[in-house]
Design a protein around this motif. Structure first.
Motif, PDB file in Angstrom:
ATOM      1  N   SER A 172      43.068  53.992   7.647  1.00 37.24           N
ATOM      2  CA  SER A 172      42.255  52.828   8.013  1.00 37.24           C
ATOM      3  C   SER A 172      42.763  52.014   9.193  1.00 37.24           C
ATOM      4  CB  SER A 172      42.116  51.892   6.808  1.00 37.24           C
ATOM      5  OG  SER A 172      43.358  51.275   6.503  1.00 37.24           O
ATOM      6  N   LEU A 173      44.014  52.211   9.613  1.00 34.69           N
ATOM      7  CA  LEU A 173      44.559  51.330  10.644  1.00 34.69           C
ATOM      8  C   LEU A 173      45.120  52.056  11.862  1.00 34.69           C
ATOM      9  CD1 LEU A 173      46.217  48.665   8.347  1.00 34.69           C
ATOM     10  CD2 LEU A 173      44.414  48.233  10.014  1.00 34.69           C
ATOM     11  N   LYS A 174      45.380  53.317  11.737  1.00 25.89           N
ATOM     12  CA  LYS A 174      45.895  54.069  12.870  1.00 25.89           C
ATOM     13  C   LYS A 174      44.783  54.255  13.900  1.00 25.89           C
ATOM     14  CE  LYS A 174      49.271  57.755  13.408  1.00 25.89           C
ATOM     15  NZ  LYS A 174      49.940  58.901  12.726  1.00 25.89           N
ATOM     16  N   THR A 175      45.123  54.168  15.177  1.00 22.46           N
ATOM     17  CA  THR A 175      44.122  54.319  16.230  1.00 22.46           C
ATOM     18  C   THR A 175      43.332  55.607  16.047  1.00 22.46           C
ATOM     19  OG1 THR A 175      45.484  53.082  17.799  1.00 22.46           O
ATOM     20  CG2 THR A 175      43.787  54.519  18.720  1.00 22.46           C
ATOM     21  N   ASP A 176      42.004  55.473  16.064  1.00 23.61           N
ATOM     22  CA  ASP A 176      41.079  56.599  15.955  1.00 23.61           C
ATOM     23  C   ASP A 176      41.101  57.292  14.596  1.00 23.61           C
ATOM     24  OD1 ASP A 176      40.153  56.246  18.562  1.00 23.61           O
ATOM     25  OD2 ASP A 176      41.718  57.519  19.399  1.00 23.61           O
ATOM     26  N   ALA A 177      41.727  56.687  13.588  1.00 21.52           N
ATOM     27  CA  ALA A 177      41.665  57.257  12.242  1.00 21.52           C
ATOM     28  C   ALA A 177      40.212  57.328  11.794  1.00 21.52           C
ATOM     29  CB  ALA A 177      42.475  56.413  11.263  1.00 21.52           C
ATOM     30  N   ILE A 178      39.893  58.333  11.016  1.00 16.71           N
ATOM     31  CA  ILE A 178      38.496  58.611  10.696  1.00 16.71           C
ATOM     32  C   ILE A 178      37.858  57.483   9.887  1.00 16.71           C
ATOM     33  CG2 ILE A 178      38.984  59.879   8.557  1.00 16.71           C
ATOM     34  CD1 ILE A 178      36.749  61.862   9.567  1.00 16.71           C
ATOM     35  N   TRP A 179      38.651  56.725   9.117  1.00 16.84           N
ATOM     36  CA  TRP A 179      38.120  55.606   8.343  1.00 16.84           C
ATOM     37  C   TRP A 179      38.600  54.260   8.884  1.00 16.84           C
ATOM     38  CZ3 TRP A 179      38.709  57.717   2.628  1.00 16.84           C
ATOM     39  CH2 TRP A 179      37.690  58.639   2.400  1.00 16.84           C
ATOM     40  N   ASN A 180      38.889  54.202  10.168  1.00 19.17           N
ATOM     41  CA  ASN A 180      39.299  52.959  10.807  1.00 19.17           C
ATOM     42  C   ASN A 180      38.045  52.128  11.053  1.00 19.17           C
ATOM     43  OD1 ASN A 180      40.197  50.903  12.487  1.00 19.17           O
ATOM     44  ND2 ASN A 180      41.501  52.224  13.724  1.00 19.17           N
ATOM     45  N   GLU A 181      37.574  51.467  10.004  1.00 22.79           N
ATOM     46  CA  GLU A 181      36.282  50.785  10.040  1.00 22.79           C
ATOM     47  C   GLU A 181      36.282  49.563  10.955  1.00 22.79           C
ATOM     48  OE1 GLU A 181      35.288  48.737   6.346  1.00 22.79           O
ATOM     49  OE2 GLU A 181      37.281  49.234   5.594  1.00 22.79           O
ATOM     50  N   SER A 182      37.459  48.974  11.207  1.00 24.72           N
ATOM     51  CA  SER A 182      37.530  47.836  12.116  1.00 24.72           C
ATOM     52  C   SER A 182      37.659  48.279  13.572  1.00 24.72           C
ATOM     53  CB  SER A 182      38.724  46.944  11.759  1.00 24.72           C
ATOM     54  OG  SER A 182      39.942  47.651  11.904  1.00 24.72           O
ATOM     55  N   HIS A 183      37.849  49.586  13.798  1.00 18.14           N
ATOM     56  CA  HIS A 183      38.015  50.140  15.151  1.00 18.14           C
ATOM     57  C   HIS A 183      39.163  49.434  15.867  1.00 18.14           C
ATOM     58  CE1 HIS A 183      34.237  52.562  15.010  1.00 18.14           C
ATOM     59  NE2 HIS A 183      33.975  51.671  14.069  1.00 18.14           N
TER      60      HIS A 183
END
Length: 529
Positions: free
Chosen positions: A442-453
């Motif tokens: 959720s927090l790593k750059t470009d992670a697939i579930w990084n909903e906050s971008h």
């Protein structure tokens, strides 16, 4: 820290009085629970009566309807519960986060942490009669680590090669150490499919139950796999998931005797069921949380000072007490909560709420009259209530919120304004056994579930250190620094970590509710006479 019961707010007034004084109108405050549940079970409805008669040796569990049936791309509890019953994991995770054997009955790890050798159980068969072999495991994990085919690839990118020593031995070679690797291969999506499966939604696995009938939006009817490889499991002859559109319908079905178990519910509903004395009720501490986030790559979130204004306008302590009744634990805007005791930094203090500074930041950003924004939220658990309370707090800072409640299975689908697309949203993140899974997903750059971008090079490096170092002190230091950064300037508002609630027919025994409800083990459930 993590608390269970605290049904009065810190200033001594009850939640009911707080609602009356503040004018909040919560949906869960008006759930139509029945007063006499024993009388309510006497029904003239012949369909309901039939369902009750058929419940003798069949466990009936209420959930929302699943949407995604491909195990490698599922996310919701109902999806995970169904596939967990039909398929098997290589290794499993207990409610207390202990790694347990499943298809792999044993494993060995090399001294350098770069090789994992799993020995598979003998005599395991798929529901179509074919034998499970190492090739099925290899094919499954090759698919899981392909970003074009599965969202689990973020957790499994460390795999270099997968090979078979023989038909029942699988060897994973890693490109770098990963101290959480066993947890990653037990990710909710890491269910073992038959090699070269053309339709991954066919619901043919090796699991404890076989699918007899699946009716979308209605129910899934499963029967015991008589050839299951774990002796004496499952205990019950059948398992039926009954799908409802909202918690009111699920609870009414429980009270009427049409289902045996309801998992996940707003706190007031749980308290009402607990106080009725008619059900076995459980509340399980979890690492799960409700995440409030604003996309950082566009709109208001991309403008300097706006998200900081949101964070200053929120009183997390009040939300925790008002919505969660003090069940669970206070959040500090980081997925690393107090149950991860060795990594949690209890010395960090929440910033004081500062409405005037929030207004000033908005004015400096060009919004002296405030802003208007839509907030998308799923209709599950306490999340709609949280949205209403959040709206009231933000309004004081000039942030006018229009709450948009969506069906949970739609919110977590590919529909417009879904959880990954909406500018402003609340997302329920189910419990995970390690904090690294939250961070990687959720927090790593470009992670697939990084909903906050969100993208931050320092955060990325700290996540990398925490996820690869075999020196525990380095991991602890990285996790604590991550908590500090996320509290000060991160993209999340996490007001609390929620417990997992359940209400069960007292005739049902042997169910140990999992912090992630979809991972609850129904294999050992039984019914007393």
């Amino acid at each position: 820290m993590y608390k269970k019961h605290n049904k009065r707010l810190s200033n001594g007034i009850s939640r009911r009085d707080f609602l009356r004084l503040t004018g909040f109108g919560f949906a869960s405050a008006m759930v139509p629970l029945k007063v006499n549940t024993h009388l309510a079970r006497i029904s003239d409805n012949p369909i309901a009566a039939l369902a009750r008669r058929q419940g003798g040796n069949v466990l009936r569990v209420a959930f929302e309807a699943p949407v995604v049936l491909d195990p490698h791309n599922q996310s919701t509890d109902s999806e995970v519960a169904l596939t967990n019953a039909v398929y098997d994991y290589l290794v499993d995770v207990s409610p207390s986060s202990e790694i347990l054997p499943r298809l792999a009955r044993s494993w060995e790890v090399s001294e350098d942490g770069l090789q994992y050798r799993f020995s598979l159980a003998e005599g395991v068969k798929f529901h179509d009669g074919s034998d499970l072999t190492a090739e099925d495991v290899i094919w499954t994990f090759d698919r899981l680590r392909d970003p074009e085919q599965s969202g689990a690839s973020d957790l499994l990118g460390v795999i270099d090669t997968i090979s078979a020593d023989d038909d029942l031995t699988v060897v994973f070679s890693l490109s770098q150490p990963n101290p959480d690797f066993l947890y990653n291969v037990s990710d909710n999506r890491a269910l073992i499919l038959k090699a070269n499966t053309e339709d991954p939604t066919n619901l043919i696995g090796t699991g404890p139950f076989k699918v007899d009938d699946f009716v979308a939006e209605d129910r899934a009817v499963l029967s015991r796999n008589e050839d299951y490889f774990i002796p004496d499991e499952p205990v019950m002859e059948g398992l039926t998931f009954v799908y409802f559109g909202d918690i009111n319908a699920s609870v009414n079905a429980l009270q009427d005797g049409d289902v045996d178990m309801v998992l996940r519910m707003p706190t007031p509903v749980f308290l009402a069921l607990e106080q009725s004395g008619d059900f076995t009720t459980v509340d399980v501490p979890t690492n799960g949380y409700n995440n409030i986030r604003l996309r950082q790559d566009r709109g208001f979130g991309a403008e300097e000072g706006v998200w900081e204004a949101f964070k200053l306008a929120v009183d997390r302590q009040e939300l925790f007490e008002l919505i969660s009744f003090g069940f669970g634990a206070l959040g500090k805007d980081s997925p690393v909560g107090p149950l991860y005791s060795q990594y949690y930094d209890e010395t960090l203090e929440l910033p004081a709420r500062d409405v005037e500074s929030a207004r000033e930041l908005l004015a400096n950003a060009g919004y002296p009259d405030g802003i208007d924004i839509e907030l998308y939220v799923p209709n599950s658990g306490d999340r709609p209530d949280l949205a209403v309370a959040l709206r009231s707090q933000l309004e004081e800072a000039g942030i006018r919120v229009d709450v948009k409640v969506r069906e949970e299975n739609i919110y977590y689908s590919d529909a417009e304004n879904n959880w990954l697309d909406a500018d402003f949203g609340i997302t329920g993140w189910g419990s995970r056994p390690t904090p690294q899974q939250f961070l990687e997903l959720s927090l790593k750059t470009d992670a697939i579930w990084n909903e906050s971008h969100y993208s931050n090079e320092t955060v990325d490096q700290l996540i990398e250190t925490a996820g690869t170092s075999l020196v525990e002190e380095e991991r602890v230091e990285a996790y604590k620094e991550l908590q500090r950064i996320l509290l000060e300037s991160g993209p999340l508002i996490i007001p609390y970590f929620f417990p997992q609630f359940g209400a069960i027919n007292p005739s049902v025994e042997g169910v140990d509710v999992h912090p992630f409800p979809g991972r609850t083990n129904f294999r050992t459930a039984s019914r007393s006479e």
